[in-house]
Motif scaffolding. Structure first.
Motif, PDB file in Angstrom:
ATOM      1  N   ARG A   1      -9.537  -0.413   2.447  1.00 48.47           N
ATOM      2  CA  ARG A   1      -8.820   0.099   1.249  1.00 48.47           C
ATOM      3  C   ARG A   1      -7.806  -0.002   1.752  1.00 48.47           C
ATOM      4  NH1 ARG A   1     -11.759   3.672  -3.237  1.00 48.47           N
ATOM      5  NH2 ARG A   1      -9.938   2.419  -3.974  1.00 48.47           N
TER       6      ARG A   1
ATOM      7  N   THR B   1       0.960  -0.815   0.614  1.00 46.95           N
ATOM      8  CA  THR B   1      -0.229   0.297  -0.144  1.00 46.95           C
ATOM      9  C   THR B   1       0.974   1.175  -0.281  1.00 46.95           C
ATOM     10  OG1 THR B   1      -1.705  -1.197   1.132  1.00 46.95           O
ATOM     11  CG2 THR B   1      -1.548   1.328   1.271  1.00 46.95           C
TER      12      THR B   1
ATOM     13  N   ASP C   1     -10.972   4.869   4.455  1.00 45.95           N
ATOM     14  CA  ASP C   1     -11.430   3.692   4.224  1.00 45.95           C
ATOM     15  C   ASP C   1     -10.509   2.257   4.333  1.00 45.95           C
ATOM     16  OD1 ASP C   1     -13.314   1.690   3.722  1.00 45.95           O
ATOM     17  OD2 ASP C   1     -13.172   2.483   0.952  1.00 45.95           O
TER      18      ASP C   1
ATOM     19  N   ASN D   1      -2.476   9.589   2.171  1.00 43.91           N
ATOM     20  CA  ASN D   1      -2.856   8.584   1.307  1.00 43.91           C
ATOM     21  C   ASN D   1      -4.956   8.684   1.642  1.00 43.91           C
ATOM     22  OD1 ASN D   1      -4.960   6.398  -0.235  1.00 43.91           O
ATOM     23  ND2 ASN D   1      -2.392   5.270   0.152  1.00 43.91           N
TER      24      ASN D   1
ATOM     25  N   ASP E   1      -7.073   6.654   0.983  1.00 37.26           N
ATOM     26  CA  ASP E   1      -8.214   5.737   1.300  1.00 37.26           C
ATOM     27  C   ASP E   1      -8.250   5.477   3.258  1.00 37.26           C
ATOM     28  OD1 ASP E   1      -8.924   5.307  -1.234  1.00 37.26           O
ATOM     29  OD2 ASP E   1      -6.987   4.143  -1.732  1.00 37.26           O
TER      30      ASP E   1
END
Length: 180
Positions: free
Chosen positions: A87, A66, A84, A79, A81
């Motif tokens: 993810r 990631t 969330d 990031n 994401d």
């Protein structure tokens, strides 16, 4: 099948195209991962007062993947994401992130990047669990319940967006942590 001459020529082209850097470590190298872990655990072992419940930090490949994916954006911004978490990682309930960027890319090294985050200790008040300035990078490195880390560094030949060197070569270093 490629000949030896074709392979050597391709390696030369890649090396001199500005896409690679001899000065940056390979994200998948054992040495890079060990250095990231050693620097994080060194910082964690020097927390004063010592945390009774400090967990030993180990590498997580999912977090590293990631981090590498986000670093490829060459953008000095967290990031999108992170909010969330599904993810970010399938296992963890939260993921934190630290960023470092510099130019030229040859100025990057794991130890000094992590030291920059850890030096924020001077802004942190342990008794009040508060910051008098910026200290979120430091607290993420030494947060007692964080026990997994994955990092990546990316060469940005055209610069790192949202920095003062957005128009010249730089590097971005991203570390993701679980839990945040």
């Amino acid at each position: 099948m490629a000949t030896v001459v074709q392979i050597v020529l391709w390696a030369w082209i890649i090396k001199h195209s500005g896409v690679c850097s001899d000065s940056l470590p390979e994200n998948t190298s054992k040495r890079f991962r060990i250095e990231c872990l050693e620097e994080h655990n060194r910082a964690r072992s020097t927390v004063d007062p010592p945390a009774r419940d400090m967990l030993f930090m180990t590498w997580d490949e999912g977090l590293a993947i990631t981090a590498a994916a986000w670093a490829r954006n060459c953008l000095f911004e967290h990031n999108v994401d992170l909010k969330d978490v599904r993810r970010m990682h399938a296992t963890f309930s939260s993921v934190g992130e630290n960023l470092w960027a510099g130019s030229p890319a040859s100025h990057f090294n794991v130890k000094s990047a992590i030291k920059g985050w850890v030096d924020e200790v001077h802004e942190y008040d342990f008794d009040q669990n508060s910051c008098s300035g910026v200290c979120g990078h430091y607290t993420q490195v030494v947060w007692a319940s964080s026990y997994k880390v994955g990092c990546a560094v990316q060469l940005c030949p055209n610069g790192v967006e949202r920095t003062s060197f957005a128009s010249r070569e730089g590097a971005i270093f991203v570390c993701n942590y679980a839990t945040a």
